[in-house]
Design an enzyme around this catalytic site. Structure first.
Site, short mmCIF file in Angstrom:
data_model
loop_
_atom_site.label_atom_id
_atom_site.label_comp_id
_atom_site.label_asym_id
_atom_site.label_seq_id
_atom_site.Cartn_x
_atom_site.Cartn_y
_atom_site.Cartn_z
N TYR A 181 88.27 9.66 -15.05
CA TYR A 181 87.44 10.17 -14.17
C TYR A 181 87.49 9.14 -12.88
O TYR A 181 87.65 9.89 -11.74
CB TYR A 181 85.67 10.30 -14.93
N GLU A 230 91.51 11.32 -5.85
CA GLU A 230 91.24 12.61 -4.90
C GLU A 230 90.61 11.77 -3.50
O GLU A 230 91.40 12.31 -2.92
CB GLU A 230 89.89 13.05 -5.62
#
Length: 168
Positions: free
Chosen positions: A137, A144
Site C-alpha cells: 500500500y 499515486e
C-alpha cells in the site's frame, strides 16, 4: 452468502486476470509497458467500479470492516483510474503498469474474504492480508502521489507557457 461469495470470487478472478496479463506482458517484452492500460484497462475499470459495492456491504453489515478507511481506499483508486482514463497522455506511461501491478497484488487478497465467508479463515491468509498489505500500500501511494505531482507540474508548465505567450 451466495451473493458475497460470488462478488469476492468475481473480484479475485478479475484481479488475477489483470495481474497475470500484466506480468506475462512484462516478461515477454521485458519492461514496464506503455500499452498496459489498453490491454487491461477495461477489466480494471470494471473491477474498480464493482469495488464501490464493498461500501454498501459494510454499510449493510454484510462485511465486517470499518467504512471510512475502505471508503478512502475505494474512492482513491476510482478517482485515480478516472484521471488515467481522462488523461490519454498518462495512459501510455510506464507508471500505469506499475500502479496496476501493485493495485492487483493488493486485490489478490480476496481469497481471505472468501475463506471468511465459508467460515474457514486461514491464519496464513490473515497474516498475508494484513502484513503484505502495508508495504504494498505504501508503494502504491508513492506511485499515486508521483502521478498526481507529475500532472500538477505539467499543468503548471502549460499555464506558465500560456502566460508567457500572452506577455509577448
Amino acid at each position: 452468502l451466495v451473493y458475497v461469495f460470488s462478488y469476492n470470487l468475481l473480484q479475485f478472478c478479475g484481479h488475477t486476470w489483470i495481474l497475470a496479463n500484466t506480468i506475462a506482458r512484462f516478461l515477454m517484452f521485458g519492461q514496464a509497458l506503455a500499452d498496459t492500460f489498453y490491454s487491461v484497462g477495461f477489466v480494471m475499470s470494471l473491477c474498480q467500479l464493482l469495488s464501490i459495492l464493498e461500501l454498501f456491504h459494510i454499510a449493510d453489515g454484510i462485511e465486517k470492516a470499518r467504512l471510512l478507511p475502505r471508503f478512502i481506499q475505494v474512492m482513491e483508486k476510482n478517482l485515480l483510474l478516472i484521471m488515467i482514463i481522462m488523461l490519454e497522455e498518462l495512459q501510455s506511461k510506464p507508471v500505469v503498469c506499475a500502479q496496476f501491478f501493485f493495485w492487483n497484488i493488493l486485490d489478490l487478497l480476496y481469497p481471505h474474504e472468501l475463506l471468511c465467508i465459508m467460515e474457514k479463515p486461514s491464519t496464513t491468509m490473515l497474516w498475508t492480508r494484513y502484513s503484505l498489505w502495508i508495504p504494498l500500500y505504501i508503494l502504491s501511494v508513492i506511485i499515486e502521489a508521483s502521478v498526481t505531482v507529475w500532472q500538477l507540474l505539467k499543468e503548471r508548465q502549460h499555464q506558465l507557457e500560456k502566460w508567457n505567450k500572452k506577455r509577448k
